[in-house]
Design a protein around this motif. Sequence first.
Motif, mmCIF file in Angstrom:
data_model
loop_
_atom_site.group_PDB
_atom_site.id
_atom_site.type_symbol
_atom_site.label_atom_id
_atom_site.label_comp_id
_atom_site.label_asym_id
_atom_site.label_seq_id
_atom_site.Cartn_x
_atom_site.Cartn_y
_atom_site.Cartn_z
ATOM 1 N N TYR A 37 9.602 12.682 0.083
ATOM 2 C CA TYR A 37 10.126 11.694 1.026
ATOM 3 C C TYR A 37 9.393 10.380 0.814
ATOM 4 C CZ TYR A 37 11.858 15.832 3.451
ATOM 5 O OH TYR A 37 12.474 17.008 3.754
ATOM 6 N N LEU A 38 10.087 9.273 1.102
ATOM 7 C CA LEU A 38 9.480 7.948 1.064
ATOM 8 C C LEU A 38 9.736 7.293 2.408
ATOM 9 C CD1 LEU A 38 8.095 5.578 -0.409
ATOM 10 C CD2 LEU A 38 10.350 4.873 -1.172
ATOM 11 N N ASP A 39 8.659 7.021 3.154
ATOM 12 C CA ASP A 39 8.754 6.347 4.442
ATOM 13 C C ASP A 39 8.267 4.918 4.296
ATOM 14 O OD1 ASP A 39 9.642 8.661 5.648
ATOM 15 O OD2 ASP A 39 7.659 9.208 6.413
ATOM 16 N N ILE A 40 9.010 3.994 4.905
ATOM 17 C CA ILE A 40 8.607 2.591 4.920
ATOM 18 C C ILE A 40 8.077 2.305 6.316
ATOM 19 C CG2 ILE A 40 9.363 0.216 4.652
ATOM 20 C CD1 ILE A 40 11.615 1.361 2.822
ATOM 21 N N VAL A 41 6.795 1.967 6.403
ATOM 22 C CA VAL A 41 6.158 1.742 7.689
ATOM 23 C C VAL A 41 5.664 0.301 7.770
ATOM 24 C CG1 VAL A 41 5.499 4.136 7.995
ATOM 25 C CG2 VAL A 41 3.942 2.595 6.844
ATOM 26 N N ASP A 42 5.461 -0.173 8.988
ATOM 27 C CA ASP A 42 4.941 -1.536 9.194
ATOM 28 C C ASP A 42 3.459 -1.580 8.967
ATOM 29 O OD1 ASP A 42 7.414 -2.466 9.768
ATOM 30 O OD2 ASP A 42 7.184 -2.340 11.936
ATOM 31 N N TYR A 48 8.387 15.501 -11.440
ATOM 32 C CA TYR A 48 6.946 15.442 -11.249
ATOM 33 C C TYR A 48 6.438 16.527 -10.301
ATOM 34 C CZ TYR A 48 2.440 13.143 -10.521
ATOM 35 O OH TYR A 48 1.109 12.848 -10.455
ATOM 36 N N HIS A 49 7.144 16.725 -9.200
ATOM 37 C CA HIS A 49 6.780 17.725 -8.193
ATOM 38 C C HIS A 49 7.845 18.808 -8.152
ATOM 39 C CE1 HIS A 49 3.746 15.086 -6.493
ATOM 40 N NE2 HIS A 49 4.636 14.152 -6.259
ATOM 41 N N LYS A 50 7.477 19.941 -7.669
ATOM 42 C CA LYS A 50 8.467 20.966 -7.364
ATOM 43 C C LYS A 50 8.635 21.093 -5.855
ATOM 44 C CE LYS A 50 9.092 21.874 -11.619
ATOM 45 N NZ LYS A 50 10.203 21.225 -12.270
ATOM 46 N N ARG A 87 0.847 -1.196 0.000
ATOM 47 C CA ARG A 87 0.000 0.000 0.000
ATOM 48 C C ARG A 87 0.880 1.242 0.000
ATOM 49 N NH1 ARG A 87 -3.260 -3.318 -0.928
ATOM 50 N NH2 ARG A 87 -4.907 -4.131 0.394
ATOM 51 N N VAL A 88 0.467 2.238 -0.770
ATOM 52 C CA VAL A 88 1.178 3.516 -0.805
ATOM 53 C C VAL A 88 0.164 4.619 -0.534
ATOM 54 C CG1 VAL A 88 2.584 5.088 -2.179
ATOM 55 C CG2 VAL A 88 2.821 2.632 -2.489
ATOM 56 N N GLU A 89 0.444 5.420 0.480
ATOM 57 C CA GLU A 89 -0.406 6.556 0.815
ATOM 58 C C GLU A 89 0.378 7.840 0.587
ATOM 59 O OE1 GLU A 89 -2.035 6.301 4.720
ATOM 60 O OE2 GLU A 89 -2.576 4.180 4.478
ATOM 61 N N LYS A 90 -0.319 8.869 0.187
ATOM 62 C CA LYS A 90 0.311 10.153 -0.103
ATOM 63 C C LYS A 90 -0.155 11.182 0.919
ATOM 64 C CE LYS A 90 0.502 13.547 -3.834
ATOM 65 N NZ LYS A 90 0.011 13.839 -5.183
ATOM 66 N N ASP A 91 0.799 11.878 1.517
ATOM 67 C CA ASP A 91 0.508 12.942 2.471
ATOM 68 C C ASP A 91 1.200 14.196 1.955
ATOM 69 O OD1 ASP A 91 -0.242 14.409 4.675
ATOM 70 O OD2 ASP A 91 1.354 13.615 5.960
ATOM 71 N N GLU A 92 0.425 15.161 1.490
ATOM 72 C CA GLU A 92 0.986 16.337 0.832
ATOM 73 C C GLU A 92 0.741 17.598 1.661
ATOM 74 O OE1 GLU A 92 1.012 18.392 -3.594
ATOM 75 O OE2 GLU A 92 -0.169 16.604 -3.215
ATOM 76 N N ASN A 146 4.851 22.408 1.234
ATOM 77 C CA ASN A 146 6.232 22.402 0.753
ATOM 78 C C ASN A 146 6.853 21.006 0.654
ATOM 79 O OD1 ASN A 146 6.299 21.991 3.473
ATOM 80 N ND2 ASN A 146 7.892 23.479 3.906
ATOM 81 N N ARG A 147 6.075 19.939 0.936
ATOM 82 C CA ARG A 147 6.642 18.592 0.837
ATOM 83 C C ARG A 147 5.559 17.562 0.549
ATOM 84 N NH1 ARG A 147 7.965 16.132 6.713
ATOM 85 N NH2 ARG A 147 5.961 16.584 7.651
ATOM 86 N N VAL A 148 6.016 16.435 0.009
ATOM 87 C CA VAL A 148 5.144 15.303 -0.274
ATOM 88 C C VAL A 148 5.774 14.084 0.382
ATOM 89 C CG1 VAL A 148 4.120 13.863 -2.059
ATOM 90 C CG2 VAL A 148 4.478 16.284 -2.495
#
Length: 77
Positions: free
Chosen positions: A72-77, A66-68, A20-25, A28-30
């Motif tokens: 970040y990419l976080d790997i969570v349990d 893609y973004h300006k 699963r991949v969730e996006k939190d925008e 100033n960051r994604v």
Amino acid sequence: MEQLIETIVKPLVDYPEAVRVEKDENTNRVVYKLSVHQSDTGKVIGKQGRVAKAVRSVVYSAAGNYHKKKTYLDIVD
């Protein structure tokens, strides 16, 4: 970007249906939060974090076009 992350990670794990991949925008960051089956966490991280670094490198490179925003990419349990 979510599709790119899933495409990279699913062949690496034993339970691809649990990826699963969730996006939190923010302004100033994604942040993309990657969650996998508990037994697959080690496979995604790899020895000394090498697999995780490689996945992050690809995502950050693609996100630069893609973004300006800072990505970040976080790997969570």
